[in-house]
Design an enzyme around this catalytic site. Structure first.
Site, PDB file in Angstrom:
ATOM      1  N   LYS A 124      10.350  11.044  -0.445  1.00 39.96           N
ATOM      2  CA  LYS A 124       9.378  10.626   0.465  1.00 39.96           C
ATOM      3  C   LYS A 124      10.073   9.835   1.319  1.00 39.96           C
ATOM      4  O   LYS A 124       9.933   9.739   2.657  1.00 39.96           O
ATOM      5  CB  LYS A 124       8.072   9.643  -0.350  1.00 39.96           C
ATOM      6  CG  LYS A 124       7.402   8.788   0.634  1.00 39.96           C
ATOM      7  CD  LYS A 124       6.908   7.441   0.100  1.00 39.96           C
ATOM      8  CE  LYS A 124       6.326   6.462   1.039  1.00 39.96           C
ATOM      9  NZ  LYS A 124       5.991   5.328   0.822  1.00 39.96           N
TER      10      LYS A 124
ATOM     11  N   LYS B  91      15.396  -0.441   5.733  1.00 41.92           N
ATOM     12  CA  LYS B  91      15.011  -0.022   4.383  1.00 41.92           C
ATOM     13  C   LYS B  91      15.460   1.578   4.210  1.00 41.92           C
ATOM     14  O   LYS B  91      16.140   2.061   3.540  1.00 41.92           O
ATOM     15  CB  LYS B  91      13.789  -0.256   3.825  1.00 41.92           C
ATOM     16  CG  LYS B  91      13.559   0.337   2.438  1.00 41.92           C
ATOM     17  CD  LYS B  91      12.391   0.120   1.793  1.00 41.92           C
ATOM     18  CE  LYS B  91      12.562   0.960   0.610  1.00 41.92           C
ATOM     19  NZ  LYS B  91      11.229   0.957  -0.129  1.00 41.92           N
TER      20      LYS B  91
ATOM     21  N   LEU C 290       0.818  -1.255  -0.159  1.00 40.86           N
ATOM     22  CA  LEU C 290       0.043   0.034   0.038  1.00 40.86           C
ATOM     23  C   LEU C 290       0.719   1.207   0.177  1.00 40.86           C
ATOM     24  O   LEU C 290       2.052   1.204   0.285  1.00 40.86           O
ATOM     25  CB  LEU C 290      -0.835   0.117   1.237  1.00 40.86           C
ATOM     26  CG  LEU C 290      -1.707  -1.412   1.358  1.00 40.86           C
ATOM     27  CD1 LEU C 290      -2.519  -1.611   2.723  1.00 40.86           C
ATOM     28  CD2 LEU C 290      -3.028  -1.123   0.293  1.00 40.86           C
ATOM     29  N   PRO C 291       0.282   2.465  -0.582  1.00 38.32           N
ATOM     30  CA  PRO C 291       0.893   3.460  -0.448  1.00 38.32           C
ATOM     31  C   PRO C 291       1.742   4.260   0.787  1.00 38.32           C
ATOM     32  O   PRO C 291       2.888   4.656   0.776  1.00 38.32           O
ATOM     33  CB  PRO C 291       0.036   4.657  -1.297  1.00 38.32           C
ATOM     34  CG  PRO C 291      -1.075   3.877  -1.634  1.00 38.32           C
ATOM     35  CD  PRO C 291      -0.917   2.637  -0.886  1.00 38.32           C
TER      36      PRO C 291
ATOM     37  N   THR D  53       6.266   0.590   2.135  1.00 36.53           N
ATOM     38  CA  THR D  53       6.993   1.361   2.780  1.00 36.53           C
ATOM     39  C   THR D  53       6.570   2.426   3.741  1.00 36.53           C
ATOM     40  O   THR D  53       5.963   3.466   3.317  1.00 36.53           O
ATOM     41  CB  THR D  53       8.242   1.878   1.940  1.00 36.53           C
ATOM     42  OG1 THR D  53       9.037   0.897   1.234  1.00 36.53           O
ATOM     43  CG2 THR D  53       9.181   2.940   2.476  1.00 36.53           C
TER      44      THR D  53
END
Lengths: 296, 296, 296, 296
Positions: free
Chosen positions: C246, C171, C65-66, C96
């Site tokens: 982002k 990450k 999902l975003p 993420t």
């Protein structure tokens, strides 16, 4: 009144020499630009055909030159004034150069008995014309006392920063801080705008709060907040980005030599260099504000 | 005089409530710290045993709380004031929190017809006691007019920054700029010292030049230059490094959300975080000057 | 083979679900985009009309999902899966998002006996299609062992970074470092070019020296040095500036919460935000190289 | 085998001269340190009592000197080799100095018909002893071809970076990037640690991901992750902070002269200068990692 030799009649040097004349001094000028020399002659100056004749029988020499190598040439080269100046003459260098060169010239002239001060200015072409420059002087106390009346003819604030080179160091520290104030104020104003605030209101609040600084008082970088500043005149006039870039280069050279850590100064240098590379080198330095605008 | 409910009697809130009492207002206080409540009762305040009774029949509610989650709890939680406040009551939140939370509370109270302003302060504990705080207010013009007389009992400068959230944004922009002024001034002074200059002389020169800023005027970070500032008192008192770190965290959160590029602000956050990690979190924020000193 | 519910069929999620089908799993998909659902049905997937039916009798749930709020909605809202999932089901979130949200979901599902891992990916759309993604997993060892075979159908490298949230942290640390490598390499290459060197020669030298890094090996930002990279294709394709922006926002949020000082990461965020504001948000992130080019 | 004059027998120069001897060359050495000269004589070298006699009948001159002024003195001063060298002699300067000085020496020797290359090295004392140095060479192609066999006796990788000065520029660009890799990797590892991750696991993940770089491969800055690196030996040995500081000073000088914007390089210089000022100048440069550790 004093017998003064003046070398370097550019945008700054021309009006400075003129103010010495107005104050009644006996001024002899030298410049490779014959136009500039003629202009000063029309205002009452004598002229000299070369440095050696200019230096004869002078009480003061003033130089206003673009960079270190010109100062070295005029004073220390094979044809330099060091070989002619008498111990009665006091030398004032108002060029903005690195402190190491200022100290070198001071030391070598000193070995011949000639007194020297570095006396860089702030205030720009406007201040040069109006005789309201600030002089930041490095040299011995007795030399400072000797040059102060001369500098008063060209400027309003005359500071004694310390020993030889201290004038250059103080100027460059001030200008480094100025660049930080300008970038920081621009960031804060743009962040306020991005969040829907009016830059004039934000400026007023910060002026009365702990964010107050010279740029908010006299030189707001956001168009429309203040009249009669470069930001309200398409960033024309004022103090060019490329001149700030030059001063920041001198500041970083100074910091490297004295092992000083200046993270904000270094960042300011990177940002002003970027701004110049992007084509804004001839705009006023407050145009760094536009770097932070949303251009999407 | 107004009927006021006051929530949060910490180092700031306590003296603020006291100043409301001194101005003749009818103040009812609430805090989990019973000591603080008793103290205010001794000065003439009423107290309430819970938020719901505190809120009854008040014309104004003032909150002074540590962080966003406390403000959310007091107003928006299941036991929050949103379920009790009448439309006649005007709410003033003087906590320093993120603008998004301020807007959220404003909106949700607004849906119930309750007027809200965010009104963070600057001036510290000293200003709170003296009643000389600066209030930076976000909200509608009519609400601003309504709260101004109340705020005047606690502060000297009352600014209207804009709509809901604008008070928080303006405060955080100002404090971000302040951190940049402090770091930049420290770098410039230390570079001058590293090159043999006297920090007092350098400060005087910059105060009269384009490097002038609030820290040089009132809060010089170099020990011995100014009396009665934290730097001349081993960096005790004043505004703690960890509070500046908190404000810079809010500033970076704001910048991220509005896609604002703030390279100097981000660098200031990194340096203040580093300074705190190195053990100086409880010192005054001007102690960042010591980071740049040569410790070899 | 496993019964898997897959939620989120975007550019990444679509090909990931397809690779699960190819590996023989029994996959039921859900997305608000009916086109995307039909596409997967054509490849052999079942579909579910809502989250509750999707969740029935599944061994694994995968979400892609975003942003954080979508993950919270799917799992923790009033209609969220938390109310339906049985303790036999293992949940994999490959979005993420910030580590705090990952930990919150892990904890709340854990209270119901449901195992959870955060498993963000790197490798982009190309890696998703080729089944060569890297998964960086946070969660308990036994859960990691359980999900590894499932992830192997979609990726090549499966790392166990640590406990809940550690996948997201790892990450974001990696991507923050990547942004620093990209900016640093761009600066070094451009400085070499500005001094007359050939960027290909400079790249070869650094590849065999201590400047070696992933960007020089696989993703040179200077046009013409490498074939088949975005810099040789007008910075099209690849990993968008706005996605790096982002991720740097998440990195700075993480750094603020853990009181970590990340001056280079913060500078990278400022520069990528500036680059996006200047209109390059949709270009590949290696286009930051062009910021340093001399445009005069 | 060639007749070689070697000037500068320090920690680097000594073993380099020794390797030339081992390769069978006829080496005459010069150094003000008579101990160092005797040591080389013991290994088969001839010695010369001054620069003039050293230069006679040599095919190659190699210099390995601390800084620009020494190189200028040896070649260009009144007693410099420029007045003695014959056009048959090829000059190799392996000192790390600014590119401007390298170009000046190249030009002035060139006017006398003497070929020159700047050939700074990387690889440290260990590489000098093992004969595995990397040489980065600036000069004409034919000169490069002439010196390659000589350099091969002392090093493993011999790069031709470009024209005169390009060796110095390439080395300084590489080392600037190296400093950025080291700081960036340290920030990322420490942020991972601050969030509960194991630095060894984090390093392994980044090594296989897009954060991969030379420091993670060979020189991990976090104690305990790798054996046989300075970080696992209290940051002793390796490449000193003060030498990195010197190289970053040269890098910033180069950037200023070429109007290159290097924000990350400038930040690295500030941080390494800070680290040195805090007393860590003699530690290995990977000790910058400890700046980011939580010391509270």
């Amino acid at each position: 009144m004093a017998k003064i030799g003046f070398i370097g009649l550019g945008n700054m040097g021309g009006p400075m020499a003129e103010n010495l004349l107005k104050a009644g001094h006996d001024v002899t000028v030298f410049d490779l630009n014959t136009e500039a020399v003629k202009n000063l002659e029309g205002l009452g100056a004598r002229s000299a055909s070369n440095l050696q004749t200019l230096a004869q029988d002078k009480e003061f020499i003033v130089t206003m030159l673009p960079a270190s190598q010109h100062v070295k040439n005029v004073y220390l080269s094979d044809e330099g004034l060091i070989h002619t100046l008498s111990a009665e003459c006091v030398v004032i260098d108002s060029s903005t150069i690195d402190a190491a060169t200022a100290k070198l010239v001071a030391q070598q002239l000193g070995e011949r008995g000639v007194q020297f001060v570095d006396a860089p200015v702030s205030g720009g072409v406007g201040g040069a014309k109006a005789g309201t420059l600030t002089f930041i002087v490095g040299g011995e106390q007795k030399t400072f006392s000797a040059v102060e009346p001369i500098l008063s003819a060209m400027g309003k604030n005359i500071f004694h920063a310390g020993d030889h080179g201290a004038g250059q160091v103080a100027k460059i520290c001030n200008n480094m801080l100025l660049s930080i104030l300008m970038v920081g104020t621009s960031e804060a104003l743009q962040m306020a705008i991005d969040n829907g605030l009016d830059p004039k209101v934000m400026s007023d609040i910060m002026l009365k709060s702990s964010g107050r600084n010279w740029t908010l008082e006299l030189y707001n970088p956001c168009p429309g907040v203040m009249d009669n500043v470069p930001s309200s005149n398409q960033y024309q006039g004022g103090f060019m980005v490329d001149l700030m870039k030059k001063d920041l280069g001198l500041a970083m050279e100074t910091a490297t030599h004295s092992s000083s850590s200046t993270p904000m100064g270094a960042l300011a240098q990177s940002l002003y260099t970027l701004h110049s590379q992007h084509g804004y080198g001839k705009q006023d330095f407050s145009s760094i504000f536009t770097m932070f605008e949303n251009k999407k």
